[in-house]
Design an enzyme around this catalytic site. Sequence first.
Site, short mmCIF file in Angstrom:
data_model
loop_
_atom_site.label_atom_id
_atom_site.label_comp_id
_atom_site.label_asym_id
_atom_site.label_seq_id
_atom_site.Cartn_x
_atom_site.Cartn_y
_atom_site.Cartn_z
N ARG A 36 -23.98 15.43 9.71
CA ARG A 36 -22.82 16.32 10.27
C ARG A 36 -23.20 17.72 10.92
O ARG A 36 -22.51 17.84 11.93
CB ARG A 36 -21.94 16.57 9.00
CG ARG A 36 -21.05 15.59 8.50
CD ARG A 36 -20.45 15.74 7.30
NE ARG A 36 -19.25 14.79 7.20
CZ ARG A 36 -18.71 14.58 5.78
NH1 ARG A 36 -18.95 15.44 4.76
NH2 ARG A 36 -17.84 13.57 5.81
N LYS A 201 -9.96 -0.76 -3.52
CA LYS A 201 -8.51 -0.88 -3.73
C LYS A 201 -7.73 -1.16 -2.41
O LYS A 201 -7.83 -0.45 -1.39
CB LYS A 201 -8.08 0.67 -4.27
CG LYS A 201 -8.54 0.76 -5.66
CD LYS A 201 -8.02 2.07 -6.18
CE LYS A 201 -8.32 2.41 -7.42
NZ LYS A 201 -8.09 3.60 -7.68
N GLY A 353 -17.72 7.43 5.73
CA GLY A 353 -17.74 7.31 4.15
C GLY A 353 -18.73 6.18 3.78
O GLY A 353 -20.09 6.31 4.31
N GLY A 376 -11.34 10.03 5.19
CA GLY A 376 -9.86 9.93 5.14
C GLY A 376 -9.22 9.96 6.60
O GLY A 376 -8.43 9.38 7.13
P1 AMP Z 1 -13.59 2.47 -0.94
O1 AMP Z 1 -13.78 3.78 -1.31
O2 AMP Z 1 -12.24 1.83 -1.39
O3 AMP Z 1 -14.26 2.19 0.42
O4 AMP Z 1 -14.57 1.70 -2.05
C1 AMP Z 1 -16.06 1.78 -1.82
C2 AMP Z 1 -16.55 1.16 -3.39
O5 AMP Z 1 -16.06 -0.19 -3.38
C3 AMP Z 1 -18.07 1.18 -3.44
O6 AMP Z 1 -18.33 1.94 -4.35
C4 AMP Z 1 -18.26 -0.26 -3.56
O7 AMP Z 1 -19.23 -0.35 -4.84
C5 AMP Z 1 -16.90 -0.94 -4.18
N1 AMP Z 1 -16.68 -2.13 -4.29
C6 AMP Z 1 -17.09 -3.00 -3.22
N2 AMP Z 1 -16.84 -4.32 -3.33
C7 AMP Z 1 -16.72 -4.31 -4.88
C8 AMP Z 1 -16.63 -5.25 -5.73
N3 AMP Z 1 -16.40 -6.72 -5.23
N4 AMP Z 1 -16.45 -4.95 -7.01
C9 AMP Z 1 -16.32 -3.62 -7.51
N5 AMP Z 1 -16.47 -2.72 -6.69
C10 AMP Z 1 -16.58 -2.85 -5.30
#
Ligand code: AMP
Length: 396
Positions: A36, A201, A353, A376
């Site tokens: 950054r 999620k 991210g 975000g």
């Molecule tokens: P996000 O912040 O929604 O982009 O999520 C990122 C997180 O999703 C990372 O910490 C990954 O470890 C997690 N992640 C990705 N695939 C999986 C999975 N199959 N099961 C559990 N966590 C996951």
Amino acid sequence: MNKKTIKDVDVAGKKCLVRVDFNVPISNGEITDMTRITAALPTINYLKDHGAKVILCSHLGRPKGAVDLKYSLRPVAEKLKKEFFGDSLKFSIDVIGSDARLKVDELKPGEIVLLENLRFHAEEEKNEKWFCKELAYYCDIYVNDAFGTAHRAHASTAGIVNYGFAPIAVAGFLMEKELEFLGNAIENPKRPFVSILGGAKVSDKIGVINSLLEKVDTLIIGGAMAYTFNAANGLSVGSSLCETDKIELAKELMLKASKLEKKLLLPVDNIIADAFSNDANAKIVEGNIPDGWQGLDIGPRSVELFTNEILNAKTVIWNGPLGVFEMPKFKNGTEAIACALSKTAATTIVGGGDSAAAIKASGYASYVSHISTGGGATLEFLEGLPLPGVICLNDK
Ligand code: AMP
């Protein structure tokens, strides 16, 4: 990009308040990722070289509106002095107090002051008018170069302009680059346009899935999100992360994709484990995931399927890891996607991210067209939401 930039205004001898994103990771006083900071250098150097008096401001972490020296920007000031600007850069121990005013008043053209953490004042996030007015003291020209916080309407990102205290408000080069790459991809993509969305999620990414479905030719869904979609397709997902309350929504999104005649690709195989641990037993399965097992990465056939889409694309946007990439045993899928991005002739954009961290860790970062500094903010932009830190800037 229809916003004015620093090149559209005369900055010589002017006080330029530059909102940068110096929200960098610091461990034991050492900055552990300079991305950054280096991303802000083109703007700072341009202003300095054109005789501006440069006042830099940023937040760092979440000090919750009170002085907490754990979140001081002093280590950033030390680094900037040591590596780039020497004694032409000063650090102010406050944001709107006497030290800041004195140092700004003493600034000569080409010199820089970095103010202390904006979020030591609760008024920053509350976007208080009087605080905006105080900030505007530093500001013949307001420059926003902090794309990462452009989705927030805070005092330093939008209020200072919206309350009328900074009539001249322009983008810095980083902001310009982000808007050009992301904007072109969304508004004017070369096709086929492929987007890969991973992460934990579905609920966090509903907006972006919805909006990207209308723009892309192919949407690839991986990571834990895919299990909610697999469940919607009637597959058993064992103890994988799955948002049961979003299964209906996943069905609707798949229906939308088919009505729009868009390809929506899900993993066709998975690496499953008997525990959420790098030491767990792991194996590859296609289709149903047995009870007691959870999917933690995409499998080799999925890697092949997704890689082919990426190699045939002309525009690719990737946001979110395809598996639990923090554990070496389950990072292959994410690394393979990073590798595919490095090989394709497409314009490749990595949304900030985790995916930015993953592509850097895998050594492919220098082969992609653009790595966004936003997390975000990138998602909100891709979702088509107006970013307060962008819309407040002067139009061309
Ligand atoms: P996000 O912040 O929604 O982009 O999520 C990122 C997180 O999703 C990372 O910490 C990954 O470890 C997690 N992640 C990705 N695939 C999986 C999975 N199959 N099961 C559990 N966590 C996951």
